[in-house]
Design an enzyme around this catalytic site. Structure first.
Site, PDB file in Angstrom:
ATOM      1  N   SER A  53      32.798 -45.405 -36.292  1.00  0.00           N
ATOM      2  CA  SER A  53      31.553 -44.472 -35.629  1.00  0.00           C
ATOM      3  C   SER A  53      30.400 -44.807 -35.080  1.00  0.00           C
ATOM      4  O   SER A  53      29.744 -44.473 -34.151  1.00  0.00           O
ATOM      5  CB  SER A  53      31.523 -43.154 -36.643  1.00  0.00           C
ATOM      6  N   ASP A 112      37.342 -49.605 -41.298  1.00  0.00           N
ATOM      7  CA  ASP A 112      38.260 -48.731 -40.175  1.00  0.00           C
ATOM      8  C   ASP A 112      38.459 -49.664 -39.476  1.00  0.00           C
ATOM      9  O   ASP A 112      37.941 -50.140 -38.290  1.00  0.00           O
ATOM     10  CB  ASP A 112      37.063 -47.960 -40.154  1.00  0.00           C
ATOM     11  N   GLU A 127      40.272 -34.835 -41.411  1.00  0.00           N
ATOM     12  CA  GLU A 127      39.000 -34.847 -40.275  1.00  0.00           C
ATOM     13  C   GLU A 127      39.973 -33.486 -39.612  1.00  0.00           C
ATOM     14  O   GLU A 127      39.913 -33.341 -38.626  1.00  0.00           O
ATOM     15  CB  GLU A 127      38.626 -36.091 -39.557  1.00  0.00           C
TER      16      GLU A 127
HETATM   17  O1  KIV Z   1      35.040 -44.172 -38.169  1.00  0.00           O
HETATM   18  C1  KIV Z   1      34.251 -42.940 -38.761  1.00  0.00           C
HETATM   19  O2  KIV Z   1      32.330 -43.518 -39.483  1.00  0.00           O
HETATM   20  C2  KIV Z   1      35.003 -42.430 -40.036  1.00  0.00           C
HETATM   21  C3  KIV Z   1      34.511 -41.293 -40.385  1.00  0.00           C
HETATM   22  C4  KIV Z   1      33.697 -40.847 -40.319  1.00  0.00           C
HETATM   23  C5  KIV Z   1      35.866 -40.691 -41.243  1.00  0.00           C
HETATM   24  O3  KIV Z   1      36.191 -41.893 -39.260  1.00  0.00           O
END
Ligand code: KIV
Length: 261
Positions: free
Chosen positions: A44, A82, A177
């Site tokens: 994100s 992530d 989500e």
């Molecule tokens: O990229 C992100 O911040 C996420 C979360 C919101 C779960 O995947």
């Protein structure tokens, strides 16, 4: 300060809510570390920090730089990286990139988006001792538009089966989500690993939000975000005061200057 282990996160399922937030920077990481079980270096950051139009635009190496800072200042929380778009298209690429991430950032685990289709990849990573967190329901890397998931029978079933597959593939937790409450409840009751909800109700085993959304820095209005402060207003007020002081030559004052003695 004792570092939280993956096993301790798993053991919290059904017993104690798991507290998670995102961080991309040193200062936020330092604050979150006092309170969070898990900190996610989320992709994100593409939109929230870099103003990109889609999470797909962020590159692995850019995220690695942020993750190094986050991890350095998170002494207690579990830090999850992530994996960005196209960095885990097959099990070989996923392993190569996940290794690089964990070696360079010292993060504790990686997160991958997807259901049944990525089971082989998760199994491969976990067999090589790389801890993995899953992500089902709304998949930001895959969609163009954000919309609630699980509103019809077919979609509900698919997401439930995705979560079950992820759970039995060796992942230690799964982000759920933007799904309807009843589906989040069903998933949580039917899998053995903790569910971490974002827009997925209080029935999940833990909760995550994007920190910048939660503190009111990022200009987003979504039903699932609770704004705990309006940092934007506080920053703006400070900038206005600074601006006035500079223009009136009130800053720097004698408190802010250096003399010979
Ligand atoms: O990229 C992100 O911040 C996420 C979360 C919101 C779960 O995947």
């Amino acid at each position: 300060m004792k570092k939280i282990k993956i096993n301790e996160i798993i053991k919290k399922k059904g017993k104690e809510p798991i507290v998670c937030l995102t961080s991309y920077t040193k200062n936020i990481s330092e604050i979150l570390d006092k309170y969070c079980d898990l900190i996610l270096v989320g992709d994100s950051m593409s939109m929230v920090l870099y103003g990109m139009n889609h999470p797909r635009e962020i590159k692995l190496d850019t995220m690695i730089l942020h993750a190094k800072a986050v991890k350095k200042y998170a002494k207690k929380s579990l830090v999850v990286f992530d994996m960005p778009y196209k960095s885990y298209e097959n099990k070989y690429l996923a392993y190569q990139n996940a290794r690089k991430v964990l070696n360079q950032t010292k993060c504790d685990a990686v997160k991958l988006e997807g259901g049944k289709k990525i089971v082989k990849i998760i199994k491969h990573l976990t067999s090589k001792k790389i801890p993995v967190m899953g992500h089902v329901g709304l998949l930001p890397q895959k969609v163009k538009k954000f919309r609630t998931q699980g509103k019809n029978f077919k979609e509900r079933n698919k997401i439930l089966n995705d979560a079950i597959s992820i759970s039995s593939s060796g992942a230690f937790a799964v982000v759920v989500e933007c799904v309807v409450e009843s589906l989040a409840k069903k998933i949580t009751e039917n899998i053995s690993i903790p569910t971490i909800g974002i827009g997925a109700s209080r029935y999940c085993d833990g909760q995550i939000l994007v920190t910048e959304d939660m503190i009111g820095l990022n200009n987003i209005s979504a039903k699932f975000v609770k704004k705990y402060s309006n940092i934007r207003k506080i920053i703006e007020k400070s900038v206005k005061m600074y601006c006035k002081d500079v223009k009136k030559r009130r800053f720097p004052s004698f408190h802010n200057i250096y003399n010979y003695k």
